[in-house]
Design an enzyme around this catalytic site. Structure first.
Site, PDB file in Angstrom:
ATOM      1  N   LYS A 157      20.783  10.193  10.223  1.00 16.93           N
ATOM      2  CA  LYS A 157      21.746   9.104  10.454  1.00 16.93           C
ATOM      3  C   LYS A 157      21.063   7.742  10.266  1.00 16.93           C
ATOM      4  O   LYS A 157      21.629   6.822   9.690  1.00 16.93           O
ATOM      5  CB  LYS A 157      22.373   9.214  11.841  1.00 16.93           C
ATOM      6  CG  LYS A 157      23.369  10.357  11.977  1.00 16.93           C
ATOM      7  CD  LYS A 157      24.481  10.270  10.936  1.00 16.93           C
ATOM      8  CE  LYS A 157      25.513  11.353  11.080  1.00 16.93           C
ATOM      9  NZ  LYS A 157      26.515  11.340   9.986  1.00 16.93           N
ATOM     10  N   GLY A 213      36.728  19.226   8.162  1.00 18.73           N
ATOM     11  CA  GLY A 213      35.908  19.112   9.377  1.00 18.73           C
ATOM     12  C   GLY A 213      36.684  18.501  10.526  1.00 18.73           C
ATOM     13  O   GLY A 213      37.878  18.209  10.408  1.00 18.73           O
ATOM     14  N   GLN A 214      35.972  18.284  11.664  1.00 17.48           N
ATOM     15  CA  GLN A 214      36.673  17.788  12.859  1.00 17.48           C
ATOM     16  C   GLN A 214      37.309  16.416  12.603  1.00 17.48           C
ATOM     17  O   GLN A 214      38.479  16.201  12.916  1.00 17.48           O
ATOM     18  CB  GLN A 214      35.704  17.641  14.043  1.00 17.48           C
ATOM     19  CG  GLN A 214      36.415  17.227  15.324  1.00 17.48           C
ATOM     20  CD  GLN A 214      35.502  16.619  16.373  1.00 17.48           C
ATOM     21  OE1 GLN A 214      34.355  16.288  16.130  1.00 17.48           O
ATOM     22  NE2 GLN A 214      36.047  16.434  17.568  1.00 17.48           N
ATOM     23  N   ASP A 235      36.574  19.831   0.130  1.00 14.77           N
ATOM     24  CA  ASP A 235      35.686  20.504   1.082  1.00 14.77           C
ATOM     25  C   ASP A 235      35.058  21.709   0.366  1.00 14.77           C
ATOM     26  O   ASP A 235      35.513  22.100  -0.711  1.00 14.77           O
ATOM     27  CB  ASP A 235      36.461  20.963   2.342  1.00 14.77           C
ATOM     28  CG  ASP A 235      35.518  21.098   3.555  1.00 14.77           C
ATOM     29  OD1 ASP A 235      35.675  20.310   4.516  1.00 14.77           O
ATOM     30  OD2 ASP A 235      34.626  21.967   3.513  1.00 14.77           O
ATOM     31  N   ILE A 236      34.026  22.277   0.981  1.00  8.31           N
ATOM     32  CA  ILE A 236      33.314  23.386   0.332  1.00  8.31           C
ATOM     33  C   ILE A 236      34.109  24.685   0.454  1.00  8.31           C
ATOM     34  O   ILE A 236      33.858  25.648  -0.251  1.00  8.31           O
ATOM     35  CB  ILE A 236      31.901  23.547   0.945  1.00  8.31           C
ATOM     36  CG1 ILE A 236      31.014  24.407   0.029  1.00  8.31           C
ATOM     37  CG2 ILE A 236      31.978  24.103   2.380  1.00  8.31           C
ATOM     38  CD1 ILE A 236      29.549  24.301   0.307  1.00  8.31           C
ATOM     39  N   ARG A 237      35.106  24.710   1.352  1.00  6.16           N
ATOM     40  CA  ARG A 237      35.938  25.923   1.499  1.00  6.16           C
ATOM     41  C   ARG A 237      37.410  25.560   1.334  1.00  6.16           C
ATOM     42  O   ARG A 237      37.785  24.401   1.467  1.00  6.16           O
ATOM     43  CB  ARG A 237      35.709  26.565   2.869  1.00  6.16           C
ATOM     44  CG  ARG A 237      36.042  25.672   4.050  1.00  6.16           C
ATOM     45  CD  ARG A 237      35.708  26.331   5.392  1.00  6.16           C
ATOM     46  NE  ARG A 237      35.862  25.401   6.501  1.00  6.16           N
ATOM     47  CZ  ARG A 237      37.032  25.193   7.124  1.00  6.16           C
ATOM     48  NH1 ARG A 237      38.119  25.834   6.725  1.00  6.16           N
ATOM     49  NH2 ARG A 237      37.126  24.336   8.137  1.00  6.16           N
ATOM     50  N   GLY A 241      34.279  16.634   3.060  1.00  6.89           N
ATOM     51  CA  GLY A 241      34.321  17.209   4.412  1.00  6.89           C
ATOM     52  C   GLY A 241      35.699  17.123   5.025  1.00  6.89           C
ATOM     53  O   GLY A 241      35.856  16.933   6.232  1.00  6.89           O
ATOM     54  N   TYR A 291      19.141  15.377  12.885  1.00 13.65           N
ATOM     55  CA  TYR A 291      20.436  14.695  12.736  1.00 13.65           C
ATOM     56  C   TYR A 291      20.262  13.179  12.878  1.00 13.65           C
ATOM     57  O   TYR A 291      20.769  12.414  12.065  1.00 13.65           O
ATOM     58  CB  TYR A 291      21.375  15.219  13.806  1.00 13.65           C
ATOM     59  CG  TYR A 291      22.771  14.639  13.823  1.00 13.65           C
ATOM     60  CD1 TYR A 291      23.176  13.796  14.852  1.00 13.65           C
ATOM     61  CD2 TYR A 291      23.692  14.971  12.838  1.00 13.65           C
ATOM     62  CE1 TYR A 291      24.459  13.286  14.892  1.00 13.65           C
ATOM     63  CE2 TYR A 291      24.991  14.461  12.879  1.00 13.65           C
ATOM     64  CZ  TYR A 291      25.367  13.636  13.908  1.00 13.65           C
ATOM     65  OH  TYR A 291      26.649  13.119  13.954  1.00 13.65           O
ATOM     66  N   ASP A 339      31.309  21.048  -3.376  1.00 13.76           N
ATOM     67  CA  ASP A 339      30.046  21.159  -2.636  1.00 13.76           C
ATOM     68  C   ASP A 339      29.348  19.813  -2.818  1.00 13.76           C
ATOM     69  O   ASP A 339      28.974  19.455  -3.930  1.00 13.76           O
ATOM     70  CB  ASP A 339      29.198  22.297  -3.240  1.00 13.76           C
ATOM     71  CG  ASP A 339      27.816  22.372  -2.598  1.00 13.76           C
ATOM     72  OD1 ASP A 339      27.124  23.394  -2.810  1.00 13.76           O
ATOM     73  OD2 ASP A 339      27.421  21.406  -1.897  1.00 13.76           O
TER      74      ASP A 339
HETATM   75  C1  VAH Z   1      27.324  15.740  17.638  1.00 12.88           C
HETATM   76  N1  VAH Z   1      29.704  15.267  17.723  1.00 12.88           N
HETATM   77  O1  VAH Z   1      27.416  16.090  18.801  1.00 12.88           O
HETATM   78  C2  VAH Z   1      28.455  14.887  17.041  1.00 12.88           C
HETATM   79  C3  VAH Z   1      28.227  13.422  17.270  1.00 12.88           C
HETATM   80  C4  VAH Z   1      27.642  11.648  18.915  1.00 12.88           C
HETATM   81  C5  VAH Z   1      27.746  13.107  18.665  1.00 12.88           C
HETATM   82  O2  VAH Z   1      27.418  12.847  16.327  1.00 12.88           O
HETATM   83  O3  VAH Z   1      26.379  16.033  16.913  1.00 12.88           O
END
Ligand code: VAH
Length: 315
Positions: free
Chosen positions: A143, A11-12, A34-36, A8, A139, A50
């Protein structure tokens, strides 16, 4: 000598983590994947990967001679709610592959968790390191499962897994994609480009936040920490500040007095934000590995606006 493979990497977090790690350990010792493909030139080795392809991940790690893996590839909270099954497959499949590579090569391992690992039944104020975690988002489920899997690989296989629960991260290099805290990044871009912003998160909605330089330093400090001092591993609460939209607007108005703030709440992301803590307790990270954040809201605002003025070539 550290030889680090990062997933990744575009990514950010990944895009700035690569530069931080290359300045700490040498460009040739950090493999970005990264995938791209990256848009422009890279500052060191890059490979397409990937993360759902465990065989390819192992081949790349072996070819590079990696002794550390930092698994950053994941779908963020709002995107994961749009496509929960895809999110499960990517977030959990990718994590399992990265943990298996770490096990096969006995590597040190890092992956971030999030304040999204908490849910509506978690204490919202000063959320403890060890507490109830019943998230109501895909999400968050990813986690919590990820935190447990990383602890399992430590206890079962002796893999040196470490992680943090990141708050919303604010940065000016790569924009986040599909997060709930993204409003706190978008607002700075719009402040420069348009002098106004319409927030999709309601006034009065507190969430933990951190400026990216503090997040990157936290990753390096945790990975360099003396393992004998670590009581917790996956994953430490870390935070720099907690604010709600009108407070970041007021901070911007100290630099751009005419900045205007409006609200048009997105019910999906508002529901996610409502299920997260108002502020978490980082004392375990402070005690066990000296976590420290240097930027508060006004310092972050000043730096973000200065860097974005240059980036957006605004006058
Ligand atoms: C999100 N930036 O908004 C992420 C993060 C705590 C937020 O995990 O999904």
């Amino acid at each position: 000598m550290k030889k680090i493979i990062v997933t990744g990497a575009l990514g950010q977090i990944g895009s700035e983590l690569i530069e931080k790690l290359r300045s700490e350990y040498g460009a040739e010792n950090v493999l970005a994947t990264d995938i791209r493909k990256p848009d422009g030139a890279t500052s060191g080795p890059f490979e397409l990967l990937d993360v759902t392809d465990g065989k390819q991940m192992l081949e790349l790690a072996k070819k590079f001679g990696a002794d550390t893996i930092m698994h950053m590839a994941a779908l963020l909270s709002a995107k994961a709610e749009e496509n929960p099954l895809f999110a499960w497959n990517l977030n959990m499949g990718g994590l399992m592959n990265a943990l298996e590579v770490a096990r096969e090569m006995d590597m040190q391992f890092f992956t971030p968790s999030s304040i999204g690992a908490f849910g509506p039944s978690t204490p919202k104020q000063n959320t403890p390191q060890d507490t109830l975690q019943r998230p109501t988002t895909m999400y968050g489920v990813n986690k919590v499962a990820g935190e447990l899997l990383c602890d399992y690989y430590y206890h079962k296989f002796g893999i040196d897994t470490r992680g943090v629960r990141f708050p919303g991260l604010i940065s000016y290099v790569a924009q986040p994609g599909g997060g709930t805290t993204d409003y706190a990044v978008d607002i700075y871009y719009k402040a420069i480009e348009e002098g106004k912003y319409t927030s999709f998160i309601a006034e009065g909605t507190y969430m933990d936040m951190m400026y990216m330089p503090d997040a990157l330093q936290a990753i390096v400090d945790l990975m360099e920490a003396d393992p004998s001092k670590l009581v917790h591993r996956n994953a430490f609460n870390v935070t720099a500040m907690s604010f709600e939209p009108s407070q970041i607007a007021a901070s911007i108005q100290k630099c751009i007095p005419d900045f205007q703030m409006a609200y048009e709440v997105d019910p999906v992301r508002q529901a996610i934000a409502n299920s997260w803590p108002d502020n978490i307790d980082p004392s375990a990270a402070i005690e066990e590995w000296g976590f420290k954040a240097n930027y508060d809201l006004d310092a972050m605002t000043e730096d973000m606006l200065a860097k974005l003025k240059k980036k957006l070539k605004a006058s």
